[in-house]
Design a protein around this motif. Structure first.
Motif, PDB file in Angstrom:
ATOM      1  N   ARG A 105      18.902  36.995  -3.636  1.00 11.21           N
ATOM      2  CA  ARG A 105      18.496  36.211  -4.796  1.00 11.21           C
ATOM      3  C   ARG A 105      19.215  36.617  -6.082  1.00 11.21           C
ATOM      4  N   VAL A 106      19.638  35.607  -6.826  1.00 13.50           N
ATOM      5  CA  VAL A 106      20.292  35.796  -8.118  1.00 13.50           C
ATOM      6  C   VAL A 106      19.204  35.929  -9.180  1.00 13.50           C
ATOM      7  N   GLY A 107      19.360  36.904 -10.065  1.00 14.96           N
ATOM      8  CA  GLY A 107      18.353  37.149 -11.086  1.00 14.96           C
ATOM      9  C   GLY A 107      18.160  35.978 -12.035  1.00 14.96           C
ATOM     10  N   LYS A 108      16.911  35.722 -12.402  1.00 13.54           N
ATOM     11  CA  LYS A 108      16.527  34.667 -13.341  1.00 13.54           C
ATOM     12  C   LYS A 108      16.966  33.285 -12.871  1.00 13.54           C
ATOM     13  N   CYS A 109      16.875  33.068 -11.567  1.00 11.56           N
ATOM     14  CA  CYS A 109      17.170  31.749 -10.992  1.00 11.56           C
ATOM     15  C   CYS A 109      15.993  31.278 -10.139  1.00 11.56           C
ATOM     16  N   GLY A 110      14.795  31.540 -10.622  1.00  6.98           N
ATOM     17  CA  GLY A 110      13.606  31.096  -9.902  1.00  6.98           C
ATOM     18  C   GLY A 110      13.244  31.944  -8.710  1.00  6.98           C
ATOM     19  N   SER A 111      13.834  33.138  -8.598  1.00  6.31           N
ATOM     20  CA  SER A 111      13.635  33.929  -7.382  1.00  6.31           C
ATOM     21  C   SER A 111      12.199  34.418  -7.231  1.00  6.31           C
ATOM     22  N   ARG A 112      11.548  34.740  -8.342  1.00  5.20           N
ATOM     23  CA  ARG A 112      10.165  35.221  -8.208  1.00  5.20           C
ATOM     24  C   ARG A 112       9.236  34.112  -7.737  1.00  5.20           C
ATOM     25  N   THR A 113       9.496  32.895  -8.163  1.00  8.46           N
ATOM     26  CA  THR A 113       8.712  31.763  -7.670  1.00  8.46           C
ATOM     27  C   THR A 113       8.910  31.588  -6.173  1.00  8.46           C
ATOM     28  N   VAL A 114      10.163  31.676  -5.724  1.00  6.91           N
ATOM     29  CA  VAL A 114      10.454  31.510  -4.298  1.00  6.91           C
ATOM     30  C   VAL A 114       9.840  32.646  -3.485  1.00  6.91           C
ATOM     31  N   VAL A 115       9.880  33.871  -4.000  1.00  2.00           N
ATOM     32  CA  VAL A 115       9.296  35.000  -3.272  1.00  2.00           C
ATOM     33  C   VAL A 115       7.782  34.831  -3.142  1.00  2.00           C
ATOM     34  N   LEU A 116       7.135  34.328  -4.186  1.00  2.00           N
ATOM     35  CA  LEU A 116       5.699  34.047  -4.085  1.00  2.00           C
ATOM     36  C   LEU A 116       5.420  33.038  -2.976  1.00  2.00           C
ATOM     37  N   LEU A 117       6.259  32.015  -2.884  1.00  2.00           N
ATOM     38  CA  LEU A 117       6.106  31.028  -1.813  1.00  2.00           C
ATOM     39  C   LEU A 117       6.337  31.665  -0.446  1.00  2.00           C
ATOM     40  N   LEU A 118       7.339  32.528  -0.359  1.00  2.00           N
ATOM     41  CA  LEU A 118       7.659  33.159   0.922  1.00  2.00           C
ATOM     42  C   LEU A 118       6.521  34.043   1.421  1.00  2.00           C
ATOM     43  N   ARG A 119       5.823  34.692   0.521  1.00  2.00           N
ATOM     44  CA  ARG A 119       4.695  35.531   0.944  1.00  2.00           C
ATOM     45  C   ARG A 119       3.602  34.692   1.600  1.00  2.00           C
ATOM     46  N   ILE A 120       3.365  33.520   1.044  1.00  3.65           N
ATOM     47  CA  ILE A 120       2.375  32.618   1.643  1.00  3.65           C
ATOM     48  C   ILE A 120       2.879  32.089   2.980  1.00  3.65           C
ATOM     49  N   LEU A 121       4.162  31.708   3.021  1.00  2.92           N
ATOM     50  CA  LEU A 121       4.733  31.128   4.236  1.00  2.92           C
ATOM     51  C   LEU A 121       4.834  32.152   5.362  1.00  2.92           C
ATOM     52  N   ALA A 122       5.128  33.412   5.030  1.00  4.24           N
ATOM     53  CA  ALA A 122       5.249  34.442   6.066  1.00  4.24           C
ATOM     54  C   ALA A 122       3.929  34.634   6.798  1.00  4.24           C
ATOM     55  N   GLU A 123       2.848  34.592   6.060  1.00  3.51           N
ATOM     56  CA  GLU A 123       1.532  34.725   6.688  1.00  3.51           C
ATOM     57  C   GLU A 123       1.176  33.477   7.487  1.00  3.51           C
ATOM     58  N   LYS A 124       1.589  32.331   6.981  1.00  5.79           N
ATOM     59  CA  LYS A 124       1.257  31.062   7.637  1.00  5.79           C
ATOM     60  C   LYS A 124       2.049  30.861   8.922  1.00  5.79           C
TER      61      LYS A 124
END
Length: 406
Positions: A105-124
């Protein structure tokens, strides 16, 4: 006469051998042995003849392409399962393809938003998400590269590994190359977001960021961005603002130098090693494409992203106290970022091409590659001040570097 450890004394021993998965020939031998009357040569000859016929018939079937249709129908009627099918080792898990994904992930390119989504998706979806806590080491030595790639390769599949790190060439070290994904954004917008985020953080609280950058003096923290750009401070000049391209160029030292070589190598890596590079300005379309290209990772990601519960958390990642520099400062900054914009426009065109191939109608038509406020620009920007070649975040946190002026 059958001898040795398989010589049965009674029918119980025969059943025990059957349970162990003995061959048909061995089982028949046991049955014939149990049926033989002791001391009757004629009966013994008859049994041996029957066994010989059975063996010849089995050989004939194998040489003629398999058993006759009637035997196949009988087997289908009785069922395909065998003892080893029911009691053998478990069937290996079929992995999705690709089962190894890296989001550098490139810094300040929405990466924290995507990581939050990935945490939900990994569990799902039950895939392994490994998110590195290292944020300030994007360039690695050769040994560090090998160690990291080997560690990544040992993660149980399917996995998605994410970290702020420049592109790693696994095949160079004869390691299986994972699939890469990434997201970038307009270079000036990324720079502005990073500039104010370092100083004031996001909606989670300014005090948290004061703790994160304790060495930053107030003169630096409240430095006017127009002064930083127009007076050519290192933080607002090359090579510091040559930020996005190295994430795709790789670990070669020349990837850190603003120029055509790094730019072309970054473009080549996008075409050869990245499944998708999206742009933050069209994040919903990026998520939709990821859902179609990597459904075992991103299925339902768009519905999660649009849910009120997620937005309640996601809104906390917005940078605070951010404002736009003057037109003059923007013009100067754009000229300094010509390679960044060349790469951004290339990625945007590739992204729109993928959308057309998949049949996704773009709601963001590609316009002129030059911002409106720069179309009539004829000014030339003076060469920026050279800076020391060191880790970006460490250099930015150095309270003395920012004071150096041309």
């Amino acid at each position: 006469m059958l001898e040795g450890p398989y010589a049965p004394d009674n029918i119980v021993q025969i059943l025990a051998v059957i349970k162990k998965g003995g061959s048909i020939t061995t089982i028949l031998q046991f049955l014939l042995w149990a049926a033989w009357p002791r001391g009757a040569p004629r009966d013994l000859a008859f049994c041996m003849a029957a066994l010989l016929l059975f063996c010849l018939g089995s050989l004939f079937i194998q040489l003629n392409g398999g058993p006759p249709k009637v035997l196949l129908e009988l087997r289908n009627y009785l069922g395909e399962s065998t003892y080893m099918d029911d009691h053998g080792p478990p069937v290996p898990k079929v992995l999705p393809f690709p089962s190894q994904v890296i989001y550098n992930r490139v810094g300040k390119c929405g990466s924290r938003t995507v990581v939050l989504l990935l945490r939900i998706l990994a569990e799902k979806h039950q895939f392994n998400l490994v998110s590195s806590d290292i944020h300030n080491k994007t360039r690695l030595t050769k040994h560090e590269q090998v160690d990291l790639m080997r560690n990544i390769s040992t993660i149980p599949q399917p996995f998605l590994y994410t970290r702020h790190v420049h592109f790693l060439n696994f095949t160079r070290f004869r390691i299986e190359q994972p699939v890469y994904i990434n997201i970038i954004r307009d270079p000036i917008n990324r720079f502005l977001s990073n500039y104010f985020f370092r100083r004031f953080g996001d909606w989670r609280g300014e005090q948290n960021h004061l703790i994160r950058t304790p060495r930053m003096k107030d003169d630096e923290r409240y430095l006017d961005i127009n002064v930083c750009i127009l007076e050519n401070y290192p933080e607002c000049s090359n090579p510091r603002i040559f930020y996005i391209v190295p994430y795709f160029c790789g670990q070669h030292p020349q990837c850190r130098e603003p120029g055509v070589w790094a730019l072309e190598r970054a473009k080549q890596n996008v075409l050869e090693n990245f499944l998708l590079v999206g742009i933050l300005e069209e994040l919903e379309d990026v998520l939709l494409l990821l859902e179609r290209l990597l459904p075992h990772y991103f299925s339902d990601v768009l519905s999660i992203y649009k849910s009120p519960a997620f937005w309640k958390v996601g809104n906390l990642t917005g940078t605070v106290k951010k404002h736009t520099p003057t037109l003059e400062a923007l013009q100067v900054l754009y000229r300094r970022m010509k390679y960044e914009y060349d790469f951004y426009n290339f990625v945007r065109d590739q992204f729109h091409l993928i959308k057309r191939k998949i049949g996704l109608k773009s709601s963001h038509p590609s316009l002129s590659h030059e911002p409106t406020f720069l179309r009539e620009l004829s000014l030339r920007t003076p060469d920026p001040l050279e800076d020391e070649d060191e880790e970006e975040e460490e250099a930015l946190d150095d309270a003395n570097n920012w004071l150096v002026q041309p």
